[in-house]
Design an enzyme around this catalytic site. Sequence first.
Site, mmCIF file in Angstrom:
data_model
loop_
_atom_site.group_PDB
_atom_site.id
_atom_site.type_symbol
_atom_site.label_atom_id
_atom_site.label_comp_id
_atom_site.label_asym_id
_atom_site.label_seq_id
_atom_site.Cartn_x
_atom_site.Cartn_y
_atom_site.Cartn_z
ATOM 1 N N SER A 67 0.886 -1.205 -0.010
ATOM 2 C CA SER A 67 -0.042 -0.166 -0.052
ATOM 3 C C SER A 67 0.889 1.231 0.030
ATOM 4 O O SER A 67 2.185 1.255 0.485
ATOM 5 C CB SER A 67 -0.850 0.114 1.173
ATOM 6 O OG SER A 67 -1.704 -1.279 1.427
HETATM 7 N N1 SAH Z 1 -0.997 -3.551 3.541
HETATM 8 C C1 SAH Z 1 -0.412 -4.485 2.600
HETATM 9 C C2 SAH Z 1 -1.428 -4.583 1.341
HETATM 10 C C3 SAH Z 1 -1.377 -5.788 0.712
HETATM 11 S S1 SAH Z 1 -2.390 -5.993 -0.780
HETATM 12 C C4 SAH Z 1 0.858 -4.337 2.296
HETATM 13 O O1 SAH Z 1 1.287 -3.128 2.549
HETATM 14 O O2 SAH Z 1 1.657 -5.300 1.959
HETATM 15 C C5 SAH Z 1 -3.838 -6.820 -0.140
HETATM 16 C C6 SAH Z 1 -3.725 -7.983 0.558
HETATM 17 O O3 SAH Z 1 -5.072 -8.767 0.780
HETATM 18 C C7 SAH Z 1 -3.205 -8.970 -0.832
HETATM 19 O O4 SAH Z 1 -1.909 -9.568 -0.477
HETATM 20 C C8 SAH Z 1 -4.127 -10.204 -0.893
HETATM 21 O O5 SAH Z 1 -3.706 -11.574 -1.318
HETATM 22 C C9 SAH Z 1 -4.861 -10.163 0.376
HETATM 23 N N2 SAH Z 1 -6.198 -10.497 0.465
HETATM 24 C C10 SAH Z 1 -7.281 -10.447 -0.560
HETATM 25 N N3 SAH Z 1 -8.152 -11.069 -0.125
HETATM 26 C C11 SAH Z 1 -8.054 -11.518 0.961
HETATM 27 C C12 SAH Z 1 -8.876 -12.511 1.889
HETATM 28 N N4 SAH Z 1 -9.943 -12.778 1.782
HETATM 29 N N5 SAH Z 1 -8.188 -12.984 2.933
HETATM 30 C C13 SAH Z 1 -6.916 -12.585 3.226
HETATM 31 N N6 SAH Z 1 -6.051 -11.774 2.386
HETATM 32 C C14 SAH Z 1 -6.770 -11.460 1.272
#
Ligand code: SAH
Length: 225
Positions: A67
């Site tokens: 993010s």
């Molecule tokens: N704050 C994190 C953002 C990652 S993007 C960072 O800075 O790295 C969002 C993440 O949510 C992704 O890795 C994706 O795989 C995960 N995600 C999407 N749907 C999900 C679910 N149902 N359960 C758990 N994780 C999920």
Amino acid sequence: MNLAGIGMTSQRTRERLVGRLLEQGIKHWGVLDVVRSTPRHIFLDEALSHRAYEDVALPIGYNQTISQPYIVAKMTEAVLDNHPALAQGKLGKVLEVGTGCGYQTAIIAALANKVYSVERIKPLLEKARKNIRLLGLHNVQFKHDDGSMGWKEKGPFDAIIAAAAPQYVPPELLEQLADGGRLIIPVGGETSQELRLITRQGDEFHTQVIASVRFVPLFVGALQN
Ligand code: SAH
């Protein structure tokens, strides 16, 4: 990767990032301090690490992104600011849905007693686990699972931070909020979403729209190994 090797360059660029966050209206000193002291470049692949202190989302593989720092700071500030359950500036229990590479996890782990973090893509979860260990944080428990259902056994939570966007707020997440607890979550389709801050008061939920954002979708279905 070598933490001792985080030199002055990264410290200076982090100061610049904090300056940018201040300019954009982030006011919470605890949050700004943690952004200042958290190396974001360790969360990125070598080829992208020179862009770590730009205020942008960047790819982390598996079609996912780390993010944007401003959004991480904004979400963290929103759940912390004047929270009724703060003790010595920290939250008690926090749930994170969508660990990704673990940058948001590291930021909130410095401002909470315990963080539970759920990710559906296993290699990302392993990467995050390694990064969190590298930073010497010991108050995070991870789970490879569908986080849209929350993590009932560990609740109720003082705050829930969702890093992926559902079309509708999952009722399980609302149910797992403690009284006075806050859920911050992007809601909407792939192209336009609103970042909502939902506060629980007894059995009532108050919603505030904080910003318009673009997160990856909250995926409901099979886990990825
Ligand atoms: N704050 C994190 C953002 C990652 S993007 C960072 O800075 O790295 C969002 C993440 O949510 C992704 O890795 C994706 O795989 C995960 N995600 C999407 N749907 C999900 C679910 N149902 N359960 C758990 N994780 C999920």
